[in-house]
Design a protein around this motif. Structure first.
Motif, mmCIF file in Angstrom:
data_model
loop_
_atom_site.group_PDB
_atom_site.id
_atom_site.type_symbol
_atom_site.label_atom_id
_atom_site.label_comp_id
_atom_site.label_asym_id
_atom_site.label_seq_id
_atom_site.Cartn_x
_atom_site.Cartn_y
_atom_site.Cartn_z
ATOM 1 N N TRP A 40 1.615 14.594 10.381
ATOM 2 C CA TRP A 40 2.792 15.320 10.333
ATOM 3 C C TRP A 40 2.764 16.158 11.533
ATOM 4 O O TRP A 40 2.950 17.316 11.228
ATOM 5 N N ALA A 41 2.202 15.524 12.397
ATOM 6 C CA ALA A 41 2.267 16.418 13.647
ATOM 7 C C ALA A 41 3.771 16.761 14.032
ATOM 8 O O ALA A 41 4.475 15.876 14.075
ATOM 9 N N PRO A 42 4.018 18.086 14.482
ATOM 10 C CA PRO A 42 5.531 18.516 14.843
ATOM 11 C C PRO A 42 6.086 17.843 16.361
ATOM 12 O O PRO A 42 5.175 17.670 17.319
ATOM 13 N N MET A 43 7.099 17.252 16.164
ATOM 14 C CA MET A 43 7.721 16.555 17.336
ATOM 15 C C MET A 43 9.097 17.024 17.692
ATOM 16 O O MET A 43 9.997 16.296 17.500
ATOM 17 N N PRO A 44 9.131 18.360 18.216
ATOM 18 C CA PRO A 44 10.569 19.086 18.359
ATOM 19 C C PRO A 44 11.094 18.166 19.482
ATOM 20 O O PRO A 44 10.467 17.700 20.542
ATOM 21 N N TRP A 45 12.382 18.317 19.711
ATOM 22 C CA TRP A 45 13.319 17.746 20.664
ATOM 23 C C TRP A 45 13.090 16.195 20.900
ATOM 24 O O TRP A 45 12.920 15.779 21.885
ATOM 25 N N SER A 46 12.957 15.450 20.052
ATOM 26 C CA SER A 46 12.654 13.955 19.992
ATOM 27 C C SER A 46 13.731 13.256 20.478
ATOM 28 O O SER A 46 14.774 13.093 20.053
ATOM 29 N N VAL A 47 13.528 12.407 21.687
ATOM 30 C CA VAL A 47 14.269 11.284 22.129
ATOM 31 C C VAL A 47 13.606 10.146 21.997
ATOM 32 O O VAL A 47 12.840 9.717 22.911
ATOM 33 N N PHE A 48 13.886 9.121 20.781
ATOM 34 C CA PHE A 48 13.380 8.045 20.599
ATOM 35 C C PHE A 48 13.910 6.834 21.570
ATOM 36 O O PHE A 48 15.151 6.825 21.781
ATOM 37 N N PHE A 49 13.017 6.170 22.059
ATOM 38 C CA PHE A 49 13.464 5.298 23.250
ATOM 39 C C PHE A 49 13.069 3.706 22.828
ATOM 40 O O PHE A 49 13.706 2.755 23.410
ATOM 41 N N HIS A 50 11.878 3.646 21.843
ATOM 42 C CA HIS A 50 11.587 2.249 21.710
ATOM 43 C C HIS A 50 10.941 2.498 20.442
ATOM 44 O O HIS A 50 9.500 2.928 20.527
ATOM 45 N N TYR A 99 14.384 1.143 28.987
ATOM 46 C CA TYR A 99 15.062 1.343 27.563
ATOM 47 C C TYR A 99 16.257 2.184 27.550
ATOM 48 O O TYR A 99 16.328 2.738 28.689
ATOM 49 N N ARG A 100 16.809 2.169 26.457
ATOM 50 C CA ARG A 100 18.060 3.087 26.144
ATOM 51 C C ARG A 100 17.585 4.265 24.881
ATOM 52 O O ARG A 100 17.081 3.497 23.976
#
Length: 247
Positions: free
Chosen positions: A78-88, A62-63
């Protein structure tokens, strides 16, 4: 003609420029590890948590689609997801507060990292850009990057080897009731008896003289000189028998 010449010069210039570095983020579901490599050379390798049973992280190449420095899962309370990099779709690599589960499958499909590692990854993807970043999710182990070193927590970090030790403090010695510390003390005294100081005199004798001097000081106040001498001779004979010294 002028425009044609400028176009040709621009093409030659672009050909001489070095290619932009590529960032490859590889994730192993079998090893629960993530590898970050720049131009084929591994820079980081960290433990992660991928999707647990029933929530498998999708395998494939993926990209990155978007970056969110702070995000909350609307689907999972609403769980925290810091520094998220979504790829798919809704799957992302992100930091987690549940660090105790890092190193084993525990997520709903995302790739969880320790927050400090997620911050580093976020900054690298942001620096290289989505077009120069590739995310590879593997079912099997991570590939060995050329020039890379397998690392547990960060760059150039190797896990020190541990040596198993046996706790003998509560063991009972065979063949008697003597405690292990007593055996150790006897061995130490024997080694001490064999040792010599600068004058080639036994160290034990020197220690004995010190103890005799103490006895003499205590005995003078309660007995005669002859009594003191007899006690001293008896003390010396006892030490000789104890340490095997022949006078």
């Amino acid at each position: 003609m002028r425009n044609l010449a400028m176009t040709a010069m621009f093409g030659v210039l672009m050909m001489t420029l070095p290619a932009r570095a590529e960032l490859v983020v590889s994730i192993s579901k079998s090893q629960q590890r993530i590898s970050v490599a720049v131009d084929g050379e591994e820079a980081y390798r960290w433990p992660v948590s991928t999707g647990r049973k029933g929530y498998s992280t999708p395998s494939g190449t993926y990209r990155p689609t978007r970056l969110e420095r702070q995000w909350y899962s609307r689907k999972y309370d609403w769980a925290p997801m810091p520094w998220s990099v979504f790829f798919h779709r809704g799957y992302a690599m992100h930091g987690t507060t549940e660090t105790r589960n890092i190193g084993r499958p525990a997520s709903h499909g995302c790739v969880r990292l320790r927050p400090d590692n997620a911050s580093v990854l976020f900054s690298m993807v942001q620096r290289y850009g989505a077009k120069q970043t590739k995310v590879v999710v593997l079912d099997g182990p991570l590939p060995r990057a050329p020039g890379g070193q397998p690392m547990a927590e960060g760059p150039a970090a190797t896990k020190p080897a541990t040596v198993a030790t046996k706790d003998v403090s509560d063991e009972k010695p065979a063949g008697g009731s003597e405690h292990l510390s007593a055996k150790t003390s006897n061995k130490a005294y024997a080694a001490q008896a064999r040792a010599t100081d600068g004058d080639e005199q036994p160290v034990v004798r020197r220690a004995a003289r010190t103890q005799v001097a103490t006895v003499e000081r205590l005995s003078v106040s309660v007995g005669s000189e002859g009594h003191v001498m007899r006690e001293r001779d008896a003390w010396l004979r006892a030490l000789d028998r104890k340490y095997g010294i022949t006078r």
